[in-house]
Design a protein around this motif. Structure first.
Motif, mmCIF file in Angstrom:
data_model
loop_
_atom_site.group_PDB
_atom_site.id
_atom_site.type_symbol
_atom_site.label_atom_id
_atom_site.label_comp_id
_atom_site.label_asym_id
_atom_site.label_seq_id
_atom_site.Cartn_x
_atom_site.Cartn_y
_atom_site.Cartn_z
ATOM 1 N N TYR A 71 0.793 -1.208 0.012
ATOM 2 C CA TYR A 71 -0.092 0.029 0.039
ATOM 3 C C TYR A 71 0.982 1.161 0.010
ATOM 4 C CZ TYR A 71 0.633 0.403 5.154
ATOM 5 O OH TYR A 71 1.112 0.771 6.478
ATOM 6 N N GLU A 72 0.181 2.382 -0.313
ATOM 7 C CA GLU A 72 1.152 3.526 -0.622
ATOM 8 C C GLU A 72 0.299 4.515 0.327
ATOM 9 O OE1 GLU A 72 1.049 4.885 -4.614
ATOM 10 O OE2 GLU A 72 1.961 2.980 -5.178
ATOM 11 N N THR A 73 0.990 5.638 1.078
ATOM 12 C CA THR A 73 0.368 6.734 1.666
ATOM 13 C C THR A 73 0.883 8.155 0.806
ATOM 14 O OG1 THR A 73 2.169 6.703 3.216
ATOM 15 C CG2 THR A 73 0.409 5.413 4.023
ATOM 16 N N ASP A 74 -0.019 9.054 0.988
ATOM 17 C CA ASP A 74 0.162 10.368 0.472
ATOM 18 C C ASP A 74 -0.079 11.325 1.360
ATOM 19 O OD1 ASP A 74 0.974 10.097 -2.861
ATOM 20 O OD2 ASP A 74 -0.494 8.550 -2.412
ATOM 21 N N SER A 75 0.825 12.137 2.172
ATOM 22 C CA SER A 75 0.478 13.118 3.239
ATOM 23 C C SER A 75 0.750 14.447 3.009
ATOM 24 C CB SER A 75 0.813 12.579 4.250
ATOM 25 O OG SER A 75 2.247 12.655 4.448
ATOM 26 N N VAL A 76 0.137 15.436 3.030
ATOM 27 C CA VAL A 76 0.322 16.873 3.220
ATOM 28 C C VAL A 76 0.148 17.305 4.499
ATOM 29 C CG1 VAL A 76 -0.170 19.131 1.938
ATOM 30 C CG2 VAL A 76 -0.366 17.079 0.653
ATOM 31 N N ILE A 77 1.448 18.148 5.045
ATOM 32 C CA ILE A 77 1.280 18.759 6.363
ATOM 33 C C ILE A 77 1.751 20.320 6.210
ATOM 34 C CG2 ILE A 77 2.267 18.567 8.568
ATOM 35 C CD1 ILE A 77 2.887 15.605 8.289
ATOM 36 N N ALA A 78 0.845 21.009 6.899
ATOM 37 C CA ALA A 78 1.073 22.442 6.636
ATOM 38 C C ALA A 78 0.814 22.953 8.013
ATOM 39 C CB ALA A 78 0.219 23.136 5.668
ATOM 40 N N ALA A 79 1.531 23.959 8.324
ATOM 41 C CA ALA A 79 1.386 24.880 9.382
ATOM 42 C C ALA A 79 1.620 26.316 9.139
ATOM 43 C CB ALA A 79 2.394 24.475 10.698
ATOM 44 N N PHE A 80 0.853 27.311 9.667
ATOM 45 C CA PHE A 80 0.807 28.761 9.580
ATOM 46 C C PHE A 80 0.961 29.527 10.748
ATOM 47 C CE2 PHE A 80 -1.298 32.770 8.225
ATOM 48 C CZ PHE A 80 -0.326 33.172 7.773
ATOM 49 N N GLU A 81 1.524 30.587 11.037
ATOM 50 C CA GLU A 81 1.509 31.436 12.283
ATOM 51 C C GLU A 81 1.902 32.660 11.790
ATOM 52 O OE1 GLU A 81 3.630 32.273 16.535
ATOM 53 O OE2 GLU A 81 3.611 30.096 15.656
ATOM 54 N N ILE A 82 0.952 33.671 12.295
ATOM 55 C CA ILE A 82 1.291 35.078 11.907
ATOM 56 C C ILE A 82 0.708 35.851 13.096
ATOM 57 C CG2 ILE A 82 -1.059 35.370 10.840
ATOM 58 C CD1 ILE A 82 0.218 37.371 8.787
ATOM 59 N N THR A 83 1.566 36.998 13.405
ATOM 60 C CA THR A 83 1.328 37.948 14.376
ATOM 61 C C THR A 83 0.746 39.323 13.660
ATOM 62 O OG1 THR A 83 2.675 36.951 15.891
ATOM 63 C CG2 THR A 83 2.089 39.359 16.557
ATOM 64 N N PHE A 84 -0.323 40.007 13.933
ATOM 65 C CA PHE A 84 -0.592 41.084 13.396
ATOM 66 C C PHE A 84 -1.352 42.036 14.590
ATOM 67 C CE2 PHE A 84 -4.171 38.042 13.498
ATOM 68 C CZ PHE A 84 -5.155 38.692 13.788
ATOM 69 N N LEU A 85 -1.262 43.303 14.254
ATOM 70 C CA LEU A 85 -1.668 44.164 15.046
ATOM 71 C C LEU A 85 -0.868 44.208 16.517
ATOM 72 C CD1 LEU A 85 -5.732 44.361 14.469
ATOM 73 C CD2 LEU A 85 -3.674 45.771 13.326
ATOM 74 N N LYS A 86 0.310 43.610 16.378
ATOM 75 C CA LYS A 86 1.242 43.903 17.338
ATOM 76 C C LYS A 86 0.857 42.596 18.613
ATOM 77 C CE LYS A 86 3.156 48.475 17.305
ATOM 78 N NZ LYS A 86 3.375 49.696 18.231
ATOM 79 N N ASN A 87 -0.483 42.431 18.801
ATOM 80 C CA ASN A 87 -0.784 41.457 20.130
ATOM 81 C C ASN A 87 -1.619 40.405 19.676
ATOM 82 O OD1 ASN A 87 0.412 43.720 21.744
ATOM 83 N ND2 ASN A 87 -1.416 44.875 21.502
ATOM 84 N N TRP A 88 -1.991 40.351 18.381
ATOM 85 C CA TRP A 88 -2.586 39.212 17.992
ATOM 86 C C TRP A 88 -2.048 37.921 17.149
ATOM 87 C CZ3 TRP A 88 -8.292 38.816 18.778
ATOM 88 C CH2 TRP A 88 -8.790 40.221 19.414
ATOM 89 N N THR A 89 -2.284 36.838 17.430
ATOM 90 C CA THR A 89 -1.411 35.661 17.027
ATOM 91 C C THR A 89 -2.411 34.739 16.510
ATOM 92 O OG1 THR A 89 0.429 36.031 18.412
ATOM 93 C CG2 THR A 89 0.162 33.950 17.132
#
Length: 907
Positions: free
Chosen positions: A808-826
């Motif tokens: 059998y075969e596996t295909d996986s996609v993994i992503a992560a995203f992080e952004i800080t905006f307006l100084k205090n929001w994440t």
């Protein structure tokens, strides 16, 4: 009407396409910034032209709000900086034992290179005062020191987020830390062990704003004067705290409840408190949640459950602690209660005491569906199973360690640990085959306890002679009791059931193990290039193993299985006396340590059928070799010939039930397995080229093998171990290459394994092969001013070849995203997509996502977070697997979507 499965597949594809589009847009936008930077490079050498490897290159911008840039010279003295064109920089070069040199690069200058020639300071190393304390990375022989402020942007909350930004450092979802491909095995805070060296407890609980420096120490040894001779392979990470966090209590408090329209009653409460002074360190961690979050990893748990000296690390604890490991959202319900206390205190410069206590309780409910296709089976084509289980697991651990140093040349340790755990498991299994169906209820209760303690003594007489003496004692007691209930007869021909309206089988097991191990080592340092080590030791184990099965009939009478060959009662003694000699020598950059050990083994077993004694004298050679090309490139090789004697349950030669469809019988005539084992590890970090190489190759070949012989009849399995001369070969490779390209990191990783062995199934011997390959590519941003983005793709292949072939075969996609905006929001989001494809090109798949929005003003204690776990409300995870005689499609039901609102308060 459109089938529900097709609708789900359509939604799955749509979500994946949308995420890929967002990532492409982000990459396109950020790529415009390349025109605002330039590459500045050169060579650092001494006044004779010799390259100064690991020299620190720091470019400090004159503009206050701009961030500094740094580099480390490679083995050829080369460095490379990525600088802003419109900024003026003061570039400083420093190297221990040399006078710093400064070069000013004007804003808009067309100069793109500059070579530095440093002059010796004329001072001894101990007298050097380094003017620039703010070095992002300092490289010493066995130590890397990271200055946290050089990598942090100020929005990190926990230590894990800091570590993920350090070059060559990785933290996986389980909290395991690797540095340049090598796993961290010891976690320290201010030089003191943190909860026995646990990594996940540290990375997920120590606040990011408390960190000053991160030290990574290879070949770590707690005893300073032992480092030269102990050849430790431990990799330690030591956390240095900011001065403002010492002599103060710091930490944070969190409390969260389910938000939105959900009615699952999700909750979260978490507290961490830390107090550090030069003499006293105290830590407390508490956690309550029902969203599947575990507080420590299985590796941490094994470390807690260790309690043995590192000089005698071959013993394995028998206690089953699986219920406490890792995050567990792969259940339909999970309630976790956890508390831990860690302390250390220096009474004087000679004596200190440390310890920890842990109390954990997990209550889980799970459901797993299996569709099994049996191979080489004349009566059963398939079995469809639905298993629902409820489990309650309670764990308590107490550990105390005393450290006594009469002089700076002598060290004593005492460590004692008591551990108790209880597991209550109730499960219902519905089994349907082409011949009929049956429902099994299983009730399992286990009370386990252990006591472990050791004493270590180390003495350094002079620069040539050092000795070590260690005694290690362990006592394990395990008492599981299992009851099976069903309406139909089962295990026909394997267990002696009496006909009844309902069937109830009771099993009681009892295992007691007592071991005492001792070793004396003498280290003779003949000169800097030649060492001779002498080892004398003894390992002793005494065990009792008892089993009893019986049928309890509805009229209250008992059908004891003892007359049908069930019921084990075995006494087991194994003694291993050995002497060994190791010779360590250096030829230039090449260090070798061949060794030869002579073992006298004596195995004695007494059971119902009589007594059996085995005595053997065996030679076991070994060879360790290390070559250091330069400070950032190494190659190491290890080989040993080893013998492994059978365990007590493998020798118990009467029948015992294992599962509702499996019976096992030991073999009193088993002898030792013999195997060759070798490893090869390569590591290279080139800061000039922005590239990191890591590879680990392992090879083992068993020439005498203990393997279970299996007889399969329908769904029923009977197995017994036999000793054969059919060799087993196992080859594995794990490695990665990471390359920094401008402000991005590109990483190619591979995990490959090949396993060849012989298996006897229904009297037919087959040569089997299992091959697994997993290759992945990951793309990450690597610039403090940009959002953190990573996306990876992994392709996996698994193949089994014997009388039949499966793959059998596996295909996986993994992503992560992080952004800080307006100084205090994440804002954070992580996404995982997995597709499984079997032999017939049929596929199953799932995709999971978690997201959160966090707000907290800088230097303010109060913060809040809105988070969503299992954003798409996926109901189950699907996968394929195979064994020597069956192919299985599995569905694991998971926790539903959890929308949480959490308040946090930072102390």
């Amino acid at each position: 009407m459109i089938p529900q499965e097709n609708i789900w597949k359509s939604n799955y594809s749509t979500r994946k396409v949308q995420m890929i589009r967002l990532i492409i847009v982000f990459i396109f936008i950020t790529s415009f910034s390349f025109s605002q930077t330039k590459t500045f490079s050169g060579v650092v050498s001494d006044d004779m032209g010799k390259p100064l490897e690991s020299a620190n290159v720091i470019a400090v911008p004159i503009a206050k709000e701009a961030s500094l840039k740094f580099a480390i010279a490679d083995n050829k003295g080369r460095y490379k900086l990525e600088l802003e064109i419109k900024l003026q920089y003061q570039i400083t070069i420093s190297y221990i034992g040399y006078i710093d040199e400064v070069f000013v690069l004007e804003a808009g200058s067309e100069i793109i290179s500059h070579d530095f020639k440093l002059k010796p300071s004329g001072e001894s190393l101990k007298e050097i005062v380094i003017k620039h304390d703010f070095k992002p990375v300092v490289v010493k022989k066995d130590t890397l020191v990271f200055n946290v402020n050089s990598f942090a942007n100020g929005n990190e909350r926990k230590m894990k987020e800091i570590l993920e930004k350090l070059p060559g450092v990785e933290v996986d979802k389980k909290g395991t830390i690797t540095v340049q491909g090598k796993k961290v095995t010891k976690m320290l805070v201010e030089g003191k062990s943190f909860f026995g060296g646990a990594s996940k407890l540290a990375v997920e609980n120590i606040p990011a704003d408390a960190l000053d420096k991160i030290e990574v120490i290879d070949h770590f040894n707690e005893v300073g004067f032992m480092k030269q001779v102990s050849d430790s392979d431990d990799l330690a990470m030591n956390v240095k705290l900011k001065e403002g966090k010492k002599k103060f209590i710091f930490g944070d408090l969190q409390a969260g409840i389910e938000a939105g329209a959900g009615d699952n009653g999700f909750y979260l409460a978490h507290a961490t408190l830390f107090y550090y002074t030069p003499k006293t360190n105290i830590s407390f961690i508490g956690d309550l949640n029902n969203i599947g979050k575990s507080t420590f990893t299985f590796d941490d748990l094994m470390r807690f459950g260790g309690g043995t000296s590192s000089f005698l690390s071959g013993r394995k604890s028998l206690a089953n602690l699986d219920s406490f490991r890792n995050d567990n959202a792969d259940v339909v319900q999970n309630k976790s209660q956890f508390s831990a206390f860690n302390f250390s205190h220096d009474f004087s410069s000679k004596i200190s005491i440390s310890g920890f206590g842990i109390l954990s309780k997990n209550i889980t409910a799970s459901r797993i569906d299996n569709n099994v296709e049996y191979l080489n089976n004349s009566s059963i084509d398939y079995e469809n199973k639905i298993r629902k289980a409820d489990n309650t697991a309670v764990l308590g651990i107490g550990n105390l360690k005393i450290d006594y140093s009469p002089t700076n040349r002598e060290k004593w340790y005492y460590n004692g640990q008591y551990q108790a755990n209880n597991n209550d498991l109730n499960s219902i299994l519905n089994s349907v085959t082409n011949l009929g169906s049956n429902i099994f209820e299983t009730i399992n209760k286990a009370d386990n306890s252990s006591l472990k303690q050791y004493i270590e003594w180390h003495k350094n007489y002079n620069e040539h002679h050092t000795t070590t003496f260690v005694v290690n004692q362990l006592y394990d007691k395990i008492t599981p009791q299992t009851n099976w209930f069903t309406d139909e007869p089962f295990l026909s021909g394997l267990i002696p059931l009496t006909e009844d309206k309902k069937y109830h089988v009771n099993q009681v097991k009892k295992s007691e193990v007592n071991t005492i191990d001792a070793i004396f080592k003498h280290y003779w340092v003949i000169n800097n290039s030649n060492h001779l080590y002498t080892n004398i030791g003894n390992n002793y184990e005494k065990s009792y193993f008892k089993t009893a099965e019986k049928q309890i009939l509805t009229d209250g009478s008992v059908n004891d299985f003892d007359t049908a060959g069930f019921g084990n009662n075995i006494q087991y003694k194994l003694n291993d006396t050995y002497v060994g000699l190791e010779y360590k020598f250096r030829i230039g950059k090449w260090i070798n340590k061949p060794g030869l050990y002579l073992h006298w083994y004596q195995l004695n077993t007494v059971e119902q059928n009589g007594e059996n004694v085995i005595s053997k004298t065996l030679f076991q050679p070994q060879w360790n070799s290390d070559y250091e090309f330069n400070k950032s490139e190494t190659l190491s090789f290890n080989y040993k010939l080893a013998n492994q004697f059978p365990t007590v349950n493998q020798l118990a030669d009467r029948y015992t039930m294992e599962f509702y469809n499996a019976v096992y019988k030991g073999n009193a005539l088993l002898e030792n397995e013999k195997y060759h084992a070798a490893t090869l590890r390569y590591s290279k970090m080139n800061s000039y080229a922005g590239i990191i190489w890591n590879g680990f190759l392992n090879y083992s070949k068993k020439v005498k093998v203990i393997r279970n012989e299996i007889r399969l009849d329908g769904i029923n399995q009977f197995s017994t171990p036999i000793l054969t001369d059919n060799p087993e070969t196992n080859i594995g490779f794990t490695g990665y290459v990471s390359k920094r390209i401008y402000r991005f990191n590109l990483k190619l990783n591979a995990n490959l394994s090949w396993f060849e062995y012989s298996q006897i199934l229904n009297d037919i011997t087959t040569n089997n092969q299992r091959n697994n390959q997993n290759i992945g590519l990951t793309f990450k941003t690597a610039f403090k001013k940009w959002p953190d983005l990573s996306i990876g793709y992994n392709k996996g292949f698994s193949e089994f070849s014997g009388l039949t072939k499966s793959k059998y075969e596996t295909d996986s996609v993994i992503a992560a995203f992080e952004i800080t905006f307006l100084k205090n929001w994440t804002y954070k989001m992580d996404y995982e997509s997995l597709k499984n494809t079997n032999n017939e090109r049929q596929s199953n798949f799932y995709d999971l996502a978690n997201t959160s929005l966090f707000y907290q003003k800088k230097n303010k204690p109060l913060g809040f977070e809105l988070s969503v776990n299992n954003l798409f409300d996926v109901k189950k995870k699907n996968s394929y697997s195979f064994s020597d005689y069956m192919i299985s499609q599995q569905a694991i039901y998971i926790l539903p979507r959890a929308i949480m609102f959490t308040l946090s308060y930072k102390l």
